[in-house]
Design a protein around this motif. Structure first.
Motif, PDB file in Angstrom:
ATOM      1  N   GLN A  13       0.827  -1.196   0.000  1.00 12.36           N
ATOM      2  CA  GLN A  13       0.000   0.000   0.000  1.00 12.36           C
ATOM      3  C   GLN A  13       0.871   1.259   0.000  1.00 12.36           C
ATOM      4  N   THR A  14       2.107   1.107  -0.370  1.00  9.72           N
ATOM      5  CA  THR A  14       3.058   2.211  -0.340  1.00  9.72           C
ATOM      6  C   THR A  14       3.810   2.284  -1.659  1.00  9.72           C
ATOM      7  N   VAL A  15       3.984   3.504  -2.175  1.00 11.40           N
ATOM      8  CA  VAL A  15       4.776   3.727  -3.387  1.00 11.40           C
ATOM      9  C   VAL A  15       5.876   4.726  -3.057  1.00 11.40           C
ATOM     10  N   ILE A  16       7.089   4.382  -3.394  1.00  4.66           N
ATOM     11  CA  ILE A  16       8.250   5.235  -3.145  1.00  4.66           C
ATOM     12  C   ILE A  16       8.745   5.807  -4.468  1.00  4.66           C
ATOM     13  N   PHE A  17       8.877   7.129  -4.528  1.00  9.22           N
ATOM     14  CA  PHE A  17       9.521   7.802  -5.664  1.00  9.22           C
ATOM     15  C   PHE A  17      10.931   8.185  -5.226  1.00  9.22           C
ATOM     16  N   THR A  18      11.933   7.719  -5.928  1.00 11.20           N
ATOM     17  CA  THR A  18      13.299   7.986  -5.499  1.00 11.20           C
ATOM     18  C   THR A  18      14.256   7.862  -6.675  1.00 11.20           C
ATOM     19  N   ARG A  19      15.556   7.911  -6.384  1.00 11.73           N
ATOM     20  CA  ARG A  19      16.583   7.773  -7.401  1.00 11.73           C
ATOM     21  C   ARG A  19      17.849   7.203  -6.772  1.00 11.73           C
ATOM     22  N   GLN A  20      18.690   6.622  -7.593  1.00  7.96           N
ATOM     23  CA  GLN A  20      19.989   6.132  -7.154  1.00  7.96           C
ATOM     24  C   GLN A  20      20.958   7.312  -7.066  1.00  7.96           C
ATOM     25  N   ALA A  21      21.776   7.318  -6.040  1.00  8.70           N
ATOM     26  CA  ALA A  21      22.788   8.363  -5.911  1.00  8.70           C
ATOM     27  C   ALA A  21      23.762   8.289  -7.085  1.00  8.70           C
ATOM     28  N   GLY A  22      24.079   9.432  -7.646  1.00  2.68           N
ATOM     29  CA  GLY A  22      25.055   9.525  -8.727  1.00  2.68           C
ATOM     30  C   GLY A  22      25.843  10.797  -8.533  1.00  2.68           C
ATOM     31  N   ARG A  23      25.900  11.636  -9.567  1.00  4.30           N
ATOM     32  CA  ARG A  23      26.587  12.916  -9.426  1.00  4.30           C
ATOM     33  C   ARG A  23      25.873  13.801  -8.406  1.00  4.30           C
ATOM     34  N   THR A  24      24.545  13.649  -8.308  1.00  6.85           N
ATOM     35  CA  THR A  24      23.781  14.309  -7.256  1.00  6.85           C
ATOM     36  C   THR A  24      23.592  13.321  -6.117  1.00  6.85           C
ATOM     37  N   PRO A  25      24.098  13.621  -4.931  1.00  8.02           N
ATOM     38  CA  PRO A  25      24.012  12.664  -3.829  1.00  8.02           C
ATOM     39  C   PRO A  25      22.589  12.496  -3.309  1.00  8.02           C
ATOM     40  N   VAL A  26      22.383  11.399  -2.584  1.00 10.57           N
ATOM     41  CA  VAL A  26      21.120  11.094  -1.916  1.00 10.57           C
ATOM     42  C   VAL A  26      21.440  10.895  -0.437  1.00 10.57           C
ATOM     43  N   PRO A  27      20.630  11.425   0.481  1.00 11.00           N
ATOM     44  CA  PRO A  27      20.897  11.187   1.902  1.00 11.00           C
ATOM     45  C   PRO A  27      20.995   9.680   2.195  1.00 11.00           C
ATOM     46  N   GLU A  28      21.952   9.291   2.989  1.00 13.02           N
ATOM     47  CA  GLU A  28      22.181   7.872   3.248  1.00 13.02           C
ATOM     48  C   GLU A  28      20.931   7.196   3.806  1.00 13.02           C
ATOM     49  N   ARG A  29      20.168   7.906   4.626  1.00 11.02           N
ATOM     50  CA  ARG A  29      18.956   7.304   5.201  1.00 11.02           C
ATOM     51  C   ARG A  29      17.942   6.965   4.115  1.00 11.02           C
ATOM     52  N   GLU A  30      18.083   7.575   2.918  1.00 11.97           N
ATOM     53  CA  GLU A  30      17.168   7.334   1.817  1.00 11.97           C
ATOM     54  C   GLU A  30      17.823   6.535   0.681  1.00 11.97           C
ATOM     55  N   SER A  31      18.913   5.871   0.982  1.00 10.97           N
ATOM     56  CA  SER A  31      19.556   5.052  -0.040  1.00 10.97           C
ATOM     57  C   SER A  31      18.610   3.941  -0.486  1.00 10.97           C
ATOM     58  N   LEU A  32      18.793   3.455  -1.704  1.00 15.15           N
ATOM     59  CA  LEU A  32      17.947   2.355  -2.181  1.00 15.15           C
ATOM     60  C   LEU A  32      18.039   1.160  -1.246  1.00 15.15           C
ATOM     61  N   ARG A  33      19.214   0.920  -0.715  1.00 18.74           N
ATOM     62  CA  ARG A  33      19.392  -0.213   0.202  1.00 18.74           C
ATOM     63  C   ARG A  33      18.505  -0.071   1.425  1.00 18.74           C
ATOM     64  N   ASN A  34      18.435   1.130   1.979  1.00 16.16           N
ATOM     65  CA  ASN A  34      17.585   1.348   3.146  1.00 16.16           C
ATOM     66  C   ASN A  34      16.099   1.313   2.780  1.00 16.16           C
ATOM     67  N   LEU A  35      15.733   1.932   1.682  1.00 14.49           N
ATOM     68  CA  LEU A  35      14.331   1.947   1.279  1.00 14.49           C
ATOM     69  C   LEU A  35      13.830   0.560   0.909  1.00 14.49           C
ATOM     70  N   ALA A  36      14.717  -0.293   0.429  1.00 13.26           N
ATOM     71  CA  ALA A  36      14.324  -1.636  -0.008  1.00 13.26           C
ATOM     72  C   ALA A  36      13.851  -2.512   1.142  1.00 13.26           C
ATOM     73  N   ARG A  37      14.148  -2.142   2.364  1.00 11.65           N
ATOM     74  CA  ARG A  37      13.820  -2.991   3.505  1.00 11.65           C
ATOM     75  C   ARG A  37      12.327  -3.236   3.661  1.00 11.65           C
ATOM     76  N   ILE A  38      11.490  -2.270   3.232  1.00 12.13           N
ATOM     77  CA  ILE A  38      10.044  -2.475   3.398  1.00 12.13           C
ATOM     78  C   ILE A  38       9.417  -3.143   2.180  1.00 12.13           C
TER      79      ILE A  38
END
Length: 249
Positions: A130-155
């Motif tokens: 029942q949840t949809v996540i809009f996000t991106r992989q860190a590249g030249r523009t960084p992503v906060p570590e708490r929002e890394s794909l690895r962390n988001l994938a847990r749910i």
């Protein structure tokens, strides 16, 4: 004075532009559009002076916008998809605030939603996710570590991953490292809703090879999750004859 209008162009299909967006484009005196991504068919027949911002920096964009507004012209800033998602409008709005210039934002159809439509899937499936996540992989523009794909994938929710298809192997590594099983369905939709739209399907185990074979390198959405699987058994209770609510007993 007419406010500056930020307009979401939608995913690509000119018919997915909102009626309000179409009216504003037709009435505009000056249009600044994201030329690398916006379908040029949206600008066919407009009376406005048109500027392609693909090669501009923020100062150049704002100079055109502010000057035209102060001359009493109707200004439209045309962004791809929906401006609220990776739209880079925040810094433009702050500049307008500093100049005491009014503006409004007109939403558009995000490429994430156009991609789901192309796949004919519902991203929220009862008892599946029942949840949809809009996000991106860190590249030249960084992503906060708490929002890394690895962390988001847990749910293991449905995930729409923007701006990342060129890093597909890293995406797969992060998603599987975070908990998605290798047999999780994945789809990559290139240029959703455009005439040359392409779809590549697979699982986390094989999507990297499939993307490389396809030659897709940009302008693509990655969708991940069990909601993409064929025929989830659970159904919404909304139309279940045995489920009562305010409008049906």
């Amino acid at each position: 004075m007419t406010p500056v209008c930020f307009v979401g162009a939608g995913a690509g299909d000119p018919e997915l532009l909102t009626l309000k967006g179409r009216r504003l484009l037709d009435e505009a005196d000056v249009i600044i559009y994201a030329g690398s991504l916006v379908n040029p068919e949206l600008l066919a027949g407009v009376r406005a002076t048109v500027h392609d911002s693909a090669g501009m920096d923020l100062d150049q964009i704002m100079e055109i916008m502010i000057k035209a507004h102060r001359e009493g012209k109707k200004v439209v800033r045309l962004h791809t998809g929906d401006p609220a998602i990776f739209g880079a409008i925040r810094e433009q709005m702050r500049r307008l605030d500093a100049e005491d210039i009014e503006y409004e934002v007109v939403p558009g159809v995000s490429s994430a939603l156009a991609s789901a439509a192309a796949l004919k899937v519902e991203l929220t499936v009862p008892e599946v996710t029942q949840t949809v996540i809009f996000t991106r992989q860190a590249g030249r523009t960084p992503v906060p570590e708490r929002e890394s794909l690895r962390n988001l994938a847990r749910i293991q929710a449905s995930m729409c991953i923007f701006l990342s298809v060129s890093m597909i192997d890293k995406v797969v590594e992060e998603l599987t490292g975070g908990g998605y099983p290798e047999d999780t369905p994945v789809a990559v939709v290139e240029k959703a809703s455009w005439p040359d739209e392409r779809i590549v399907r697979g699982t986390l185990a094989d999507i990297g090879d499939a993307v490389r074979t396809s030659g897709i390198r940009k302008t693509a959405m990655i969708l991940v999750g069990r909601a993409l699987a064929d025929g989830p058994s659970a159904a919404s209770r909304l139309y279940d004859a045995g489920f009562s609510h305010e409008y049906r007993k």
